[in-house]
Design an enzyme around this catalytic site. Structure first.
Site, mmCIF file in Angstrom:
data_model
loop_
_atom_site.group_PDB
_atom_site.id
_atom_site.type_symbol
_atom_site.label_atom_id
_atom_site.label_comp_id
_atom_site.label_asym_id
_atom_site.label_seq_id
_atom_site.Cartn_x
_atom_site.Cartn_y
_atom_site.Cartn_z
ATOM 1 N N HIS A 1 0.803 -1.222 0.000
ATOM 2 C CA HIS A 1 0.000 0.000 0.000
ATOM 3 C C HIS A 1 0.837 1.275 0.000
ATOM 4 O O HIS A 1 0.285 2.373 -0.177
ATOM 5 C CB HIS A 1 -0.982 -0.002 1.176
ATOM 6 C CG HIS A 1 -2.290 0.669 0.856
ATOM 7 N ND1 HIS A 1 -3.434 0.509 1.599
ATOM 8 C CD2 HIS A 1 -2.641 1.508 -0.162
ATOM 9 C CE1 HIS A 1 -4.417 1.217 1.067
ATOM 10 N NE2 HIS A 1 -3.956 1.830 0.008
ATOM 11 N N ASP B 1 -9.920 -0.235 3.788
ATOM 12 C CA ASP B 1 -8.736 -0.848 4.394
ATOM 13 C C ASP B 1 -9.026 -1.225 5.841
ATOM 14 O O ASP B 1 -9.793 -0.547 6.536
ATOM 15 C CB ASP B 1 -7.599 0.190 4.359
ATOM 16 C CG ASP B 1 -6.207 -0.402 4.528
ATOM 17 O OD1 ASP B 1 -6.066 -1.388 5.266
ATOM 18 O OD2 ASP B 1 -5.254 0.153 3.945
ATOM 19 N N HIS C 1 -6.733 -0.971 7.983
ATOM 20 C CA HIS C 1 -5.823 -0.090 8.701
ATOM 21 C C HIS C 1 -6.012 1.356 8.254
ATOM 22 O O HIS C 1 -6.457 1.615 7.138
ATOM 23 C CB HIS C 1 -4.368 -0.512 8.451
ATOM 24 C CG HIS C 1 -4.108 -1.965 8.681
ATOM 25 N ND1 HIS C 1 -4.292 -2.912 7.690
ATOM 26 C CD2 HIS C 1 -3.705 -2.629 9.785
ATOM 27 C CE1 HIS C 1 -3.999 -4.112 8.185
ATOM 28 N NE2 HIS C 1 -3.643 -3.958 9.448
ATOM 29 N N ASP D 1 -3.419 3.487 8.046
ATOM 30 C CA ASP D 1 -2.218 3.842 7.270
ATOM 31 C C ASP D 1 -1.835 5.311 7.466
ATOM 32 O O ASP D 1 -1.447 6.008 6.525
ATOM 33 C CB ASP D 1 -2.412 3.535 5.785
ATOM 34 C CG ASP D 1 -2.481 2.040 5.514
ATOM 35 O OD1 ASP D 1 -2.107 1.256 6.399
ATOM 36 O OD2 ASP D 1 -2.937 1.657 4.417
ATOM 37 N N HIS E 1 4.357 1.036 4.276
ATOM 38 C CA HIS E 1 2.992 0.737 3.832
ATOM 39 C C HIS E 1 1.954 1.084 4.905
ATOM 40 O O HIS E 1 0.755 1.093 4.610
ATOM 41 C CB HIS E 1 2.841 -0.722 3.361
ATOM 42 C CG HIS E 1 2.747 -1.749 4.445
ATOM 43 N ND1 HIS E 1 2.161 -2.986 4.246
ATOM 44 C CD2 HIS E 1 3.172 -1.748 5.733
ATOM 45 C CE1 HIS E 1 2.222 -3.685 5.369
ATOM 46 N NE2 HIS E 1 2.834 -2.966 6.272
ATOM 47 N N ASP F 1 -7.377 -1.783 -0.305
ATOM 48 C CA ASP F 1 -6.453 -2.783 0.224
ATOM 49 C C ASP F 1 -7.249 -4.063 0.439
ATOM 50 O O ASP F 1 -8.288 -4.049 1.114
ATOM 51 C CB ASP F 1 -5.869 -2.266 1.546
ATOM 52 C CG ASP F 1 -4.753 -3.137 2.102
ATOM 53 O OD1 ASP F 1 -4.827 -4.366 1.950
ATOM 54 O OD2 ASP F 1 -3.829 -2.581 2.726
ATOM 55 N N ASP G 1 -6.838 -6.344 2.368
ATOM 56 C CA ASP G 1 -7.022 -6.742 3.764
ATOM 57 C C ASP G 1 -8.211 -6.023 4.405
ATOM 58 O O ASP G 1 -8.558 -6.287 5.562
ATOM 59 C CB ASP G 1 -5.750 -6.570 4.589
ATOM 60 C CG ASP G 1 -5.361 -5.134 4.905
ATOM 61 O OD1 ASP G 1 -6.231 -4.249 4.928
ATOM 62 O OD2 ASP G 1 -4.162 -4.889 5.158
ATOM 63 N N GLU H 1 -1.908 -4.949 -2.110
ATOM 64 C CA GLU H 1 -1.586 -5.927 -1.059
ATOM 65 C C GLU H 1 -1.985 -7.366 -1.387
ATOM 66 O O GLU H 1 -2.153 -8.183 -0.497
ATOM 67 C CB GLU H 1 -2.165 -5.507 0.292
ATOM 68 C CG GLU H 1 -1.570 -4.227 0.863
ATOM 69 C CD GLU H 1 -0.160 -4.360 1.438
ATOM 70 O OE1 GLU H 1 0.368 -5.493 1.464
ATOM 71 O OE2 GLU H 1 0.405 -3.323 1.863
#
Length: 301
Positions: free
Chosen positions: A100, A123, A125, A127, A140, A228, A230, A273
């Site tokens: 990412h 996402d 997260h 980030d 990332h 992303d 994830d 990712e």
């Protein structure tokens, strides 16, 4: 969904984290039929190939906590140049990662072409770490902070300007693993975040409606989707470097993409990712390509 003139850019970079294999993400998504799926929807698709990446000197810079900083800067600059070139040709940039951290380059290339760019960050997260708050030093985990003008000077000023995006023009969807420093920054900036709590409570339809109206109210002149894999629950996307249980479902994600397609809000996108080494029979790349289908106009009937 309007038919698009689209350029696909691969970024086989794994410098932003320390698990090998995510550099094969663009190949995995192409193998899963990304180009053919988009063409079947009637879009004019040009595969621009991959950004060239030098793996020979990658390593930890002893002058900073940030892993592979020079390599990330070099690749981000190349990507920013390419994204800007694609936009200058009036084409829609679709970027395939890669970890990412590639979003640093994507947003640097986009933002010069917009007055008031909006971002949907899909996402697990936030980030939004910096060198000071990052537990790992992995870049990332920093691209959104960097794009807001926070972080290492050389990252923040890629393409010669900062910030790339205003905090109030960002919507985060799917967050469920947020570090303390990120949490503080979110509160300080008053950012719009739909965690898994909001998705469970409100439902994805209401979350997406609120997200889109929020960005319209900000009078953005473009919206970039940074997705992303994830963000989804690892049950559906096992091939990611930082899986977090309790994520967005496969069907919820398709609904989100379908709603974005109907809105015609999205002006650029990236899918990141995908790590084939960690994957099961290319399952995560297949999911990424299926979501691309929904984002770019595929429907069930």
């Amino acid at each position: 969904m309007n038919k698009l003139e689209m350029s696909v850019i691969g970024v086989p970079m794994d410098f932003g984290q320390n698990r090998r294999g995510v550099d094969m993400g663009p190949s995995a998504m192409r193998y899963a039929g990304a180009i053919q799926r988009l063409e079947a929807l009637g879009h004019d698709v040009r595969d621009e190939g991959d950004i060239s990446i030098d793996q020979t000197n990658a390593g930890h810079d002893t002058n900073t906590k940030l892993r592979n900083l020079p390599e990330v800067i070099e690749t981000s600059t190349k990507l920013a140049d390419k994204v800007s070139e694609v936009l200058s040709n009036n084409r829609f940039p679709l970027v395939l990662g890669g970890d990412h951290s590639i979003a640093i380059g994507t947003l640097a290339g986009l933002a010069k072409n917009y007055e008031n760019l909006g971002v949907i960050w899909y996402d697990a997260h936030a980030d939004m770490n910096t060198e000071e708050t990052s537990p790992s030093g992995n870049i990332h985990g920093m691209p959104l902070a960097v794009s807001m003008g926070l972080g290492h000077d050389k990252l923040v000023n890629i393409h010669g300007y900062a910030p790339k995006v205003k905090p109030e023009n960002i919507v985060i969807i799917g967050a469920r693993s947020v570090d303390p420093g990120e949490r503080d920054l979110i509160k300080e900036k008053g950012m719009k975040v739909f965690t898994m709590h909001e998705i469970d409570k409100l439902g994805m339809t209401e979350v997406m409606n609120q997200a889109m109206w929020y960005l319209r109210d900000r009078e953005v002149d473009g919206v970039h989707l940074s997705l992303d894999l994830d963000g989804l629950d690892p049950l559906y996307t096992p091939g990611v470097g930082t899986p977090v249980p309790g994520g967005i479902s496969y069907r919820e994600s398709h609904l989100a993409m379908e709603m974005l397609a109907s809105s015609n809000l999205i002006t650029s996108a990236e899918f990141v990712e995908v790590n084939p080494i960690l994957d099961e029979k290319n399952k995560t790349a297949d999911v990424a390509v299926a979501l691309m289908g929904s984002l770019f106009g595929e429907s069930l009937v």
